[in-house]
Design a protein around this motif. Structure first.
Motif, PDB file in Angstrom:
ATOM      1  N   ILE A  53       1.150  -1.398   0.185  1.00 37.10           N
ATOM      2  CA  ILE A  53      -0.131  -0.017  -0.195  1.00 37.10           C
ATOM      3  C   ILE A  53       1.039   1.732  -0.074  1.00 37.10           C
ATOM      4  N   CYS A  54       0.369   2.435  -0.483  1.00 43.13           N
ATOM      5  CA  CYS A  54       1.180   3.805  -0.471  1.00 43.13           C
ATOM      6  C   CYS A  54       0.407   5.061  -1.014  1.00 43.13           C
ATOM      7  N   HIS A  55       0.365   5.327   0.157  1.00 41.86           N
ATOM      8  CA  HIS A  55      -0.465   7.081   0.325  1.00 41.86           C
ATOM      9  C   HIS A  55       0.616   7.936  -0.153  1.00 41.86           C
ATOM     10  N   LEU A  56      -0.474   8.138  -1.683  1.00 39.83           N
ATOM     11  CA  LEU A  56      -0.148   9.537  -3.048  1.00 39.83           C
ATOM     12  C   LEU A  56      -0.508  10.570  -2.225  1.00 39.83           C
ATOM     13  N   SER A  57       0.192  11.883  -3.438  1.00 36.67           N
ATOM     14  CA  SER A  57       0.269  12.968  -3.209  1.00 36.67           C
ATOM     15  C   SER A  57      -1.022  13.263  -3.074  1.00 36.67           C
ATOM     16  N   ASP A  58      -1.540  12.855  -4.625  1.00 36.25           N
ATOM     17  CA  ASP A  58      -3.441  13.653  -4.213  1.00 36.25           C
ATOM     18  C   ASP A  58      -4.058  12.700  -3.374  1.00 36.25           C
ATOM     19  N   ASN A  59      -3.758  12.228  -1.931  1.00 37.39           N
ATOM     20  CA  ASN A  59      -4.419  11.607  -0.911  1.00 37.39           C
ATOM     21  C   ASN A  59      -4.937  10.402  -1.092  1.00 37.39           C
ATOM     22  N   ARG A  60      -4.815   9.784  -2.807  1.00 37.71           N
ATOM     23  CA  ARG A  60      -5.373   8.505  -2.637  1.00 37.71           C
ATOM     24  C   ARG A  60      -4.326   7.459  -2.271  1.00 37.71           C
ATOM     25  N   TRP A  61      -4.928   6.322  -1.830  1.00 36.41           N
ATOM     26  CA  TRP A  61      -4.315   5.045  -1.616  1.00 36.41           C
ATOM     27  C   TRP A  61      -3.908   4.037  -3.132  1.00 36.41           C
ATOM     28  N   ALA A  62      -3.219   3.631  -3.138  1.00 37.89           N
ATOM     29  CA  ALA A  62      -2.619   2.605  -4.026  1.00 37.89           C
ATOM     30  C   ALA A  62      -2.341   0.991  -3.848  1.00 37.89           C
ATOM     31  N   TYR A  63      -2.714   0.299  -4.010  1.00 35.00           N
ATOM     32  CA  TYR A  63      -2.815  -1.079  -3.064  1.00 35.00           C
ATOM     33  C   TYR A  63      -2.728  -2.274  -4.302  1.00 35.00           C
ATOM     34  N   TRP A  64      -1.241  -2.708  -4.158  1.00 33.85           N
ATOM     35  CA  TRP A  64      -0.405  -3.640  -4.940  1.00 33.85           C
ATOM     36  C   TRP A  64       0.355  -4.328  -5.076  1.00 33.85           C
ATOM     37  N   ASN A  65      -0.075  -5.160  -5.645  1.00 36.31           N
ATOM     38  CA  ASN A  65       1.417  -6.530  -5.593  1.00 36.31           C
ATOM     39  C   ASN A  65       1.565  -7.137  -6.626  1.00 36.31           C
ATOM     40  N   PRO A  66       3.089  -6.894  -7.159  1.00 37.55           N
ATOM     41  CA  PRO A  66       3.997  -7.353  -7.853  1.00 37.55           C
ATOM     42  C   PRO A  66       4.243  -8.221  -8.633  1.00 37.55           C
ATOM     43  N   HIS A  67       3.742  -9.665  -8.019  1.00 36.02           N
ATOM     44  CA  HIS A  67       3.572 -10.784  -8.469  1.00 36.02           C
ATOM     45  C   HIS A  67       2.761 -11.159  -9.408  1.00 36.02           C
ATOM     46  N   THR A  68       1.360 -10.375  -8.411  1.00 37.26           N
ATOM     47  CA  THR A  68      -0.308 -10.203  -9.555  1.00 37.26           C
ATOM     48  C   THR A  68      -0.041  -9.355 -10.426  1.00 37.26           C
ATOM     49  N   LEU A  75      -5.031  -1.229  -7.209  1.00 42.40           N
ATOM     50  CA  LEU A  75      -6.548  -0.843  -6.759  1.00 42.40           C
ATOM     51  C   LEU A  75      -6.315   1.275  -6.709  1.00 42.40           C
ATOM     52  N   PHE A  76      -6.619   2.079  -6.705  1.00 39.83           N
ATOM     53  CA  PHE A  76      -6.737   2.608  -6.270  1.00 39.83           C
ATOM     54  C   PHE A  76      -7.758   3.110  -5.325  1.00 39.83           C
ATOM     55  N   PHE A  77      -7.902   3.831  -4.303  1.00 39.31           N
ATOM     56  CA  PHE A  77      -8.489   4.337  -3.042  1.00 39.31           C
ATOM     57  C   PHE A  77      -9.062   5.425  -2.499  1.00 39.31           C
ATOM     58  N   GLU A  78      -9.929   6.271  -2.430  1.00 39.99           N
ATOM     59  CA  GLU A  78     -10.218   7.613  -2.320  1.00 39.99           C
ATOM     60  C   GLU A  78      -9.956   8.079  -0.800  1.00 39.99           C
ATOM     61  N   ASP A  79      -9.775   7.560   0.325  1.00 41.91           N
ATOM     62  CA  ASP A  79      -9.038   7.503   1.713  1.00 41.91           C
ATOM     63  C   ASP A  79      -9.155   5.967   2.486  1.00 41.91           C
ATOM     64  N   ARG A  80      -8.535   6.905   3.419  1.00 44.79           N
ATOM     65  CA  ARG A  80      -8.475   5.800   4.214  1.00 44.79           C
ATOM     66  C   ARG A  80      -9.101   4.317   4.992  1.00 44.79           C
ATOM     67  N   ASP A  81     -10.256   4.869   4.656  1.00 46.44           N
ATOM     68  CA  ASP A  81     -10.771   4.381   5.956  1.00 46.44           C
ATOM     69  C   ASP A  81     -11.816   3.118   4.522  1.00 46.44           C
ATOM     70  N   THR A  82     -12.080   3.441   3.261  1.00 48.18           N
ATOM     71  CA  THR A  82     -12.285   1.979   1.903  1.00 48.18           C
ATOM     72  C   THR A  82     -10.875   1.474   1.775  1.00 48.18           C
ATOM     73  N   VAL A  83     -10.074   1.693   1.798  1.00 52.16           N
ATOM     74  CA  VAL A  83      -8.835   0.732   1.178  1.00 52.16           C
ATOM     75  C   VAL A  83      -9.167   0.237   2.452  1.00 52.16           C
ATOM     76  N   ILE A  84      -8.546   0.207   3.913  1.00 53.53           N
ATOM     77  CA  ILE A  84      -8.969  -0.780   5.473  1.00 53.53           C
ATOM     78  C   ILE A  84     -10.076  -1.336   5.075  1.00 53.53           C
ATOM     79  N   LYS A  85     -10.999  -0.983   4.676  1.00 56.73           N
ATOM     80  CA  LYS A  85     -12.112  -2.174   4.495  1.00 56.73           C
ATOM     81  C   LYS A  85     -12.267  -3.267   3.333  1.00 56.73           C
TER      82      LYS A  85
END
Length: 155
Positions: A53-68, A75-85
């Motif tokens: 997971i990384c937190h981007l400068s525009d406040n979105r969160w990116a969720y990724w896997n190098p093997h898949t 996946l990109f999420f607009e806020d922390r709560d959504t990515v946690i869910k």
């Protein structure tokens, strides 16, 4: 025909596959907004099973896997709560494990966007001769100054 067969026989397939793998990882980084896979990896936190997971400068969160990555886009999420869910549902996290996830996400620093090249970067904790919050590298800082000087000269 023999020349072609000799060329094919002389290919170092391990090197070629390693180069392809690196190109795919750099493509993943570019898709998320980073100059290189190394920069993406440095700005990310490990969630579980090679998911990052990384937190981007525009406040979105990116969720990724190098093997898949070749089968599943980041996946990109607009806020922390959504990515946690999303992560909690994906891995079936509850109670203590969910709290560990939240604490782990607090450790992921928000990246910045370079004012010159527009790539994401994690600001350096070391001091440099350039503004480490505005530019990802000394090269970008220098290019920005040169660009400004050229504009002043033209005017």
């Amino acid at each position: 025909m023999e020349d072609w067969e000799r060329e094919v026989d002389s290919i170092n397939w391990k090197t070629m596959l390693a180069e392809i793998d690196q190109a795919l990882l750099d493509n993943l980084a570019a898709e998320i907004g980073f100059r290189s896979y190394e920069n993406l990896e440095n700005a990310s936190g490990l969630v579980a099973e090679d998911y990052h997971i990384c937190h981007l400068s525009d406040n979105r969160w990116a969720y990724w896997n190098p093997h898949t990555y070749t089968r599943e886009d980041p996946l990109f999420f607009e806020d922390r709560d959504t990515v946690i869910k999303h992560i909690a549902e994906m891995f079936g996290l509850v109670d203590e494990k969910l709290e560990q996830l939240k604490l782990g996400m607090d450790e992921v620093h928000q990246s910045h966007q370079c004012e010159y090249c527009k790539y994401e970067f994690l600001p350096s904790t070391t001091t440099g001769d350039w503004d480490t919050d505005k530019y990802c590298s000394a090269e970008c800082a220098m290019e920005s100054v040169l660009h400004e000087m050229k504009e002043d000269f033209v005017e």
